[in-house]
Design a protein around this motif. Structure first.
Motif, PDB file in Angstrom:
ATOM      1  N   THR B  34      15.615 -14.950 -18.761  1.00  0.00           N
ATOM      2  CA  THR B  34      14.496 -15.706 -18.165  1.00  0.00           C
ATOM      3  C   THR B  34      13.744 -16.504 -19.203  1.00  0.00           C
ATOM      4  O   THR B  34      12.854 -17.271 -18.853  1.00  0.00           O
ATOM      5  CB  THR B  34      13.531 -14.751 -17.463  1.00  0.00           C
ATOM      6  N   PRO B  41      14.046 -20.346 -17.240  1.00  0.00           N
ATOM      7  CA  PRO B  41      15.254 -19.530 -17.327  1.00  0.00           C
ATOM      8  C   PRO B  41      16.410 -20.304 -17.940  1.00  0.00           C
ATOM      9  O   PRO B  41      16.375 -21.533 -18.030  1.00  0.00           O
ATOM     10  CB  PRO B  41      15.532 -19.168 -15.865  1.00  0.00           C
ATOM     11  N   ARG B  43      19.899 -22.121 -18.152  1.00  0.00           N
ATOM     12  CA  ARG B  43      20.602 -22.961 -17.171  1.00  0.00           C
ATOM     13  C   ARG B  43      22.089 -22.885 -17.427  1.00  0.00           C
ATOM     14  O   ARG B  43      22.533 -22.888 -18.578  1.00  0.00           O
ATOM     15  CB  ARG B  43      20.127 -24.404 -17.271  1.00  0.00           C
ATOM     16  N   PRO B  81      16.658 -22.911 -10.130  1.00  0.00           N
ATOM     17  CA  PRO B  81      16.919 -21.504 -10.439  1.00  0.00           C
ATOM     18  C   PRO B  81      16.832 -20.630  -9.195  1.00  0.00           C
ATOM     19  O   PRO B  81      16.276 -21.021  -8.165  1.00  0.00           O
ATOM     20  CB  PRO B  81      15.833 -21.155 -11.449  1.00  0.00           C
ATOM     21  N   PRO B 101      18.435 -17.428 -13.805  1.00  0.00           N
ATOM     22  CA  PRO B 101      19.362 -18.549 -14.044  1.00  0.00           C
ATOM     23  C   PRO B 101      20.183 -18.890 -12.803  1.00  0.00           C
ATOM     24  O   PRO B 101      20.477 -18.021 -11.974  1.00  0.00           O
ATOM     25  CB  PRO B 101      20.257 -18.025 -15.160  1.00  0.00           C
ATOM     26  N   ASN B 102      20.544 -20.173 -12.698  1.00  0.00           N
ATOM     27  CA  ASN B 102      21.299 -20.664 -11.532  1.00  0.00           C
ATOM     28  C   ASN B 102      22.780 -20.386 -11.679  1.00  0.00           C
ATOM     29  O   ASN B 102      23.602 -21.295 -11.603  1.00  0.00           O
ATOM     30  CB  ASN B 102      21.036 -22.163 -11.336  1.00  0.00           C
TER      31      ASN B 102
END
Lengths: 132, 142
Positions: B34, B41, B43, B81, B101-102
């Motif tokens: 994060t 966060p 990526r 995110p 995170p995505n």
């Protein structure tokens, strides 16, 4: 002198197989490049036409003593398959197909080397007056 | 020699797929990160590939169209995110949501498999070029 028409054809086949190997390697290296379209090599059709004595384009002759131009051209050519798509990102490399072509190409190359060696072996046999 | 560029082409594919594997490993390792230097966060990172075309005609006659693949850059995935409700988390916002995170594990695993299969395909092409080059050394050795 040592390379007859068949020897010349074998030499061309070796060159074509080497080129095809690079083209397949290029396709495989770009298996995950978006928008990449595969390349392929055409050689066998051109060789077949040349062995049959056909020619794609002849020089026009208006006199019997005009030069006919060079003989049938056997040339490996790189072409691109632009109109198909395998995946969402526009790439059309089919790994299975490339692997099959890779194996077939290696076998063709080995075949041409063995044929060439056979012919060279005969020459050596003659030069050595039949002694191995 | 004719066949040696083939080895370089396969090597470029190996390098590119290896980088992709490294980025997938990085994405999976940072699935709960994060905090980053840019703030916010982590990526998801993706490699951008492009075809490496030949610059000039070096030798006459037909040639391969290019020299494999090159990595143009590493981009960050700009999708928003993932928000998870966890008020106990130190990085939770005022409403109690944490921005994670995505990264989608399923997507990463699929990318992992395609990258490792593509890597293996490049290894096979490399070995084929090598055995052809060795076979060429046998010409005339009867």
């Amino acid at each position: 002198m040592f390379l007859s028409a068949v020897g010349e054809a074998l030499r061309k086949a070796l060159e074509a197989a080497a080129l095809r190997q690079r083209v397949i390697a290029h396709n495989l290296a770009n298996a995950n490049t978006p928008g990449f379209k595969r390349y392929y090599v055409t050689f066998e059709e051109s060789l077949k036409r040349a062995l049959r004595g056909e020619q794609e384009l002849r020089l026009y002759q208006t006199h019997s003593r005009h030069l006919p131009g060079s003989g049938p051209e056997v040339e490996a050519r790189v072409e691109q398959d632009r109109f198909t798509t395998m995946r969402q990102d526009g790439n059309n490399v089919d790994i299975e197909r490339e692997m099959v072509e890779l194996v077939m190409n290696s076998l063709n190359y080995n075949l041409a080397v063995q044929q060439l060696n056979g012919r060279l072996g005969m020459w050596r046999y003659v030069i050595n007056e039949g002694r191995r | 020699m004719e066949l040696l560029p083939g080895l370089a082409i396969s090597a470029s594919g190996l390098t590119a797929e290896r980088l992709r594997l490294d980025l997938i490993a990085s994405n999976l390792a940072n699935i709960h990160t994060t905090r980053t230097d840019q703030g916010g966060p982590y990526r998801r990172k993706v490699a951008i590939f492009a075809e490496r075309l030949k610059e000039a005609m070096v030798t006459p006659g037909p040639q391969a169209p290019g020299y494999g693949v090159r990595v143009v850059g590493i981009a960050e995935d700009n999708t928003p995110p993932r928000l998870v409700y966890d008020p106990a988390h130190p990085d939770a916002d005022a409403r109690g949501y944490v921005a994670l995170p995505n990264i989608n594990v399923v997507n990463e695993m699929i990318d992992l498999i395609t990258a490792s299969r593509a890597y293996e395909a490049n290894v096979t092409a490399f070995n084929a070029a090598k055995s052809m080059a060795l076979k060429a050394l046998e010409i005339g050795r009867v």
